[in-house]
Write a protein that holds these residues in place. Sequence first.
Motif, short mmCIF file in Angstrom:
data_model
loop_
_atom_site.label_atom_id
_atom_site.label_comp_id
_atom_site.label_asym_id
_atom_site.label_seq_id
_atom_site.Cartn_x
_atom_site.Cartn_y
_atom_site.Cartn_z
N GLY A 142 14.69 -29.69 -43.44
CA GLY A 142 15.34 -30.98 -43.20
C GLY A 142 14.34 -32.12 -43.29
N THR A 143 13.16 -31.91 -42.73
CA THR A 143 12.09 -32.91 -42.81
C THR A 143 11.63 -33.08 -44.25
OG1 THR A 143 11.37 -32.43 -40.56
CG2 THR A 143 9.79 -33.53 -41.99
N PHE A 144 11.48 -31.97 -44.97
CA PHE A 144 11.10 -32.05 -46.38
C PHE A 144 12.12 -32.88 -47.15
CE2 PHE A 144 11.83 -30.56 -50.71
CZ PHE A 144 10.60 -30.80 -51.27
N SER A 145 13.39 -32.63 -46.90
CA SER A 145 14.45 -33.35 -47.60
C SER A 145 14.36 -34.85 -47.35
CB SER A 145 15.82 -32.82 -47.14
OG SER A 145 16.86 -33.54 -47.76
N LYS A 146 14.14 -35.23 -46.11
CA LYS A 146 14.00 -36.66 -45.78
C LYS A 146 12.78 -37.26 -46.47
CE LYS A 146 16.14 -36.25 -41.25
NZ LYS A 146 15.89 -36.23 -39.80
N GLN A 147 11.65 -36.56 -46.40
CA GLN A 147 10.43 -37.06 -47.02
C GLN A 147 10.60 -37.18 -48.54
OE1 GLN A 147 7.65 -34.11 -45.66
NE2 GLN A 147 6.94 -35.39 -43.98
N ASN A 148 11.25 -36.20 -49.13
CA ASN A 148 11.46 -36.20 -50.57
C ASN A 148 12.31 -37.40 -51.00
OD1 ASN A 148 10.98 -34.99 -53.08
ND2 ASN A 148 12.88 -33.83 -53.00
N LYS A 149 13.35 -37.69 -50.25
CA LYS A 149 14.20 -38.84 -50.57
C LYS A 149 13.43 -40.15 -50.45
CE LYS A 149 18.50 -36.63 -49.23
NZ LYS A 149 19.54 -36.48 -48.21
N ILE A 150 12.63 -40.28 -49.40
CA ILE A 150 11.84 -41.50 -49.20
C ILE A 150 10.82 -41.66 -50.32
CG2 ILE A 150 10.18 -42.64 -47.69
CD1 ILE A 150 11.61 -41.15 -45.34
N LEU A 151 10.13 -40.58 -50.65
CA LEU A 151 9.12 -40.63 -51.71
C LEU A 151 9.74 -40.98 -53.06
CD1 LEU A 151 6.17 -40.23 -52.46
CD2 LEU A 151 6.64 -37.80 -52.74
N THR A 152 10.88 -40.40 -53.36
CA THR A 152 11.56 -40.70 -54.61
C THR A 152 11.96 -42.18 -54.67
OG1 THR A 152 12.37 -38.44 -54.81
CG2 THR A 152 13.55 -40.12 -56.06
N LYS A 153 12.45 -42.69 -53.57
CA LYS A 153 12.84 -44.10 -53.50
C LYS A 153 11.63 -45.01 -53.69
CE LYS A 153 14.80 -47.48 -50.31
NZ LYS A 153 15.24 -47.71 -48.93
#
Length: 82
Positions: free
Chosen positions: A39-50
């Motif tokens: 879940g943390t990876f998913s959040k970080q991945n979305k932020i990084l992509t943005k």
Amino acid sequence: MKINCEEATELCTRAQYGRLPIVNQLKLNFHLFMCKICGTFSKQNKILTKCMAEHVKRAHNGHAKLSDEEKETMIEVIKNEL
């Protein structure tokens, strides 16, 4: 129905680009509900992509190389959004 963390990270990345069949989306959502690390990876991945998408928009001549200062700023953004 269960997937492991490696499969979840791959599905998470694919989901960001809208390339995930509904069955895989359900599997991913269930895994993310159960696994806080993914879940943390998913959040970080979305932020990084943005952040990267915004950087590419501002990049000169289509080059998206980050300076050290931009990298530090991005790290701070990710920390603040988590």
